[in-house]
Design a protein around this motif. Structure first.
Motif, PDB file in Angstrom:
ATOM      1  N   LYS A  36      29.653  28.607 -31.057  1.00  0.00           N
ATOM      2  CA  LYS A  36      30.651  28.236 -30.055  1.00  0.00           C
ATOM      3  C   LYS A  36      30.172  28.718 -28.690  1.00  0.00           C
ATOM      4  O   LYS A  36      29.211  29.467 -28.578  1.00  0.00           O
ATOM      5  CB  LYS A  36      32.005  28.871 -30.394  1.00  0.00           C
ATOM      6  N   SER A  37      30.865  28.293 -27.649  1.00  0.00           N
ATOM      7  CA  SER A  37      30.494  28.711 -26.301  1.00  0.00           C
ATOM      8  C   SER A  37      30.579  30.230 -26.168  1.00  0.00           C
ATOM      9  O   SER A  37      31.532  30.855 -26.648  1.00  0.00           O
ATOM     10  CB  SER A  37      31.429  28.060 -25.277  1.00  0.00           C
ATOM     11  N   TYR A  61      25.193  31.761 -19.790  1.00  0.00           N
ATOM     12  CA  TYR A  61      26.363  31.056 -20.300  1.00  0.00           C
ATOM     13  C   TYR A  61      25.860  29.873 -21.125  1.00  0.00           C
ATOM     14  O   TYR A  61      25.090  29.050 -20.621  1.00  0.00           O
ATOM     15  CB  TYR A  61      27.240  30.562 -19.152  1.00  0.00           C
ATOM     16  N   SER A  62      26.299  29.779 -22.381  1.00  0.00           N
ATOM     17  CA  SER A  62      25.799  28.744 -23.287  1.00  0.00           C
ATOM     18  C   SER A  62      26.949  27.964 -23.909  1.00  0.00           C
ATOM     19  O   SER A  62      27.951  28.552 -24.332  1.00  0.00           O
ATOM     20  CB  SER A  62      24.953  29.365 -24.400  1.00  0.00           C
ATOM     21  N   ARG A  63      26.757  26.660 -23.986  1.00  0.00           N
ATOM     22  CA  ARG A  63      27.771  25.786 -24.561  1.00  0.00           C
ATOM     23  C   ARG A  63      27.107  24.797 -25.516  1.00  0.00           C
ATOM     24  O   ARG A  63      26.183  24.064 -25.112  1.00  0.00           O
ATOM     25  CB  ARG A  63      28.492  25.028 -23.441  1.00  0.00           C
ATOM     26  N   ASP A  65      26.353  21.454 -27.682  1.00  0.00           N
ATOM     27  CA  ASP A  65      26.558  20.041 -27.378  1.00  0.00           C
ATOM     28  C   ASP A  65      25.763  19.225 -28.392  1.00  0.00           C
ATOM     29  O   ASP A  65      24.558  19.058 -28.255  1.00  0.00           O
ATOM     30  CB  ASP A  65      26.095  19.735 -25.952  1.00  0.00           C
ATOM     31  N   TRP A 232      32.629  35.726 -26.663  1.00  0.00           N
ATOM     32  CA  TRP A 232      33.078  34.334 -26.688  1.00  0.00           C
ATOM     33  C   TRP A 232      33.689  34.023 -25.334  1.00  0.00           C
ATOM     34  O   TRP A 232      34.457  34.812 -24.797  1.00  0.00           O
ATOM     35  CB  TRP A 232      34.127  34.122 -27.778  1.00  0.00           C
ATOM     36  N   ASP A 234      34.813  30.504 -22.579  1.00  0.00           N
ATOM     37  CA  ASP A 234      34.784  29.089 -22.221  1.00  0.00           C
ATOM     38  C   ASP A 234      33.732  28.883 -21.138  1.00  0.00           C
ATOM     39  O   ASP A 234      33.666  29.645 -20.167  1.00  0.00           O
ATOM     40  CB  ASP A 234      36.154  28.642 -21.715  1.00  0.00           C
ATOM     41  N   VAL A 235      32.886  27.899 -21.331  1.00  0.00           N
ATOM     42  CA  VAL A 235      31.901  27.531 -20.313  1.00  0.00           C
ATOM     43  C   VAL A 235      32.299  26.147 -19.805  1.00  0.00           C
ATOM     44  O   VAL A 235      32.075  25.141 -20.476  1.00  0.00           O
ATOM     45  CB  VAL A 235      30.471  27.513 -20.883  1.00  0.00           C
ATOM     46  N   GLU A 237      32.750  22.502 -18.266  1.00  0.00           N
ATOM     47  CA  GLU A 237      31.830  21.379 -18.097  1.00  0.00           C
ATOM     48  C   GLU A 237      31.285  21.318 -16.670  1.00  0.00           C
ATOM     49  O   GLU A 237      30.105  20.978 -16.450  1.00  0.00           O
ATOM     50  CB  GLU A 237      32.551  20.076 -18.452  1.00  0.00           C
TER      51      GLU A 237
END
Length: 251
Positions: A36-37, A61-63, A65, A232, A234-235, A237
């Motif tokens: 997860k992000s 920061y990683s998200r 996809d 954990w 949120d990153v 968009e």
């Protein structure tokens, strides 16, 4: 006795043949990368002949996809680099300098600090970019000088956009933890050796908190990547858009 020896060899060969190299690589990726992000801090320390020669600190920061990761990397220290950004969006890697307010496309192979390339600090699932072949089973010494029984994988790149053309990777045969890697150029020259060590419980799994990278020609040139402050998060968009880089402000 001879029959027992032959049967033992046959069983060992059958067991070896049953190992799925690509599945091993997927399992190793899952140990290195949360699903997860998330965010973390990474400190890179360069050593020359045992003495520290340089260091920098990054906020990453990683998200995820579609199995891959999109990354935004903010330079924290030294002060001369503070505020600079790296953005990985798909196969594109962009560098942004707030002094010039310009973003330029760069290569993941480009050196970041010491033996660490830009691609070494990005969150990457190797199984998407490489095809793995099982090359053997070996007992090797890990980055903490302990003996580990490992599977040895040979990885070949499936795209020219990856950081390394070829990789040899040793994975612990019981835990599936990555232990050691050798990285090669397209011509087969050894670029560097990396050890993954100091495993800790991070975001719900045992993950390596340090990577030690040793130059392929000069073993006294060493770079240590120390990861900390996993969380954990949120990153958004918007952070992962090239046009947004001049407006980015960390929370």
């Amino acid at each position: 006795m001879k029959l027992l020896f032959v049967m033992s060899l046959l069983l060992s060969s059958a067991s070896f043949a049953a190992v799925d190299a690509q599945a091993l690589l997927v399992a190793s990726d899952a140990i290195r990368n949360p699903d997860k992000s998330f965010g973390l801090n990474s400190t890179l320390i360069e050593y020359r002949k045992g003495k520290e020669s340089d260091r920098n600190t990054l906020a990453i920061y990683s998200r995820p996809d579609n199995g891959r990761f999109r990354n935004l990397i903010r330079f924290v220290a030294p002060i001369r680099d503070a505020g600079k950004l790296l953005l990985k969006d798909g196969n594109d890697l962009w560098f942004y300098d707030p002094a010039s307010k310009a973003s330029v496309r760069i290569s993941p192979q480009q050196r970041l600090l010491g033996q660490a390339a830009n691609g070494d600090v990005l969150t990457v699932n190797l199984a998407l970019d490489y095809r793995a072949v099982l090359s053997g089973e070996e007992e090797i010494q890990d980055g903490e000088r302990k003996k580990r029984a490992c599977y040895k994988l040979t990885l070949k790149a499936v795209s020219p956009d990856v950081t390394y053309h070829g990789i040899e990777l040793w994975i612990d045969s019981s835990s599936k933890q990555p232990v050691k890697s050798l990285f090669y150029t397209e011509s087969g020259r050894l670029l560097k050796t990396a050890y993954f060590r100091h495993y800790q419980t991070l975001l719900g799994a045992e993950r390596p908190s340090e990577t030690v990278i040793i130059d392929g020609l000069d073993p006294t040139w060493v770079t240590v990547i120390k990861n900390s402050d996993y969380a954990w998060r949120d990153v958004p968009e918007s952070w992962l858009q090239r046009d947004y880089l001049p407006r980015f402000k960390p929370e």
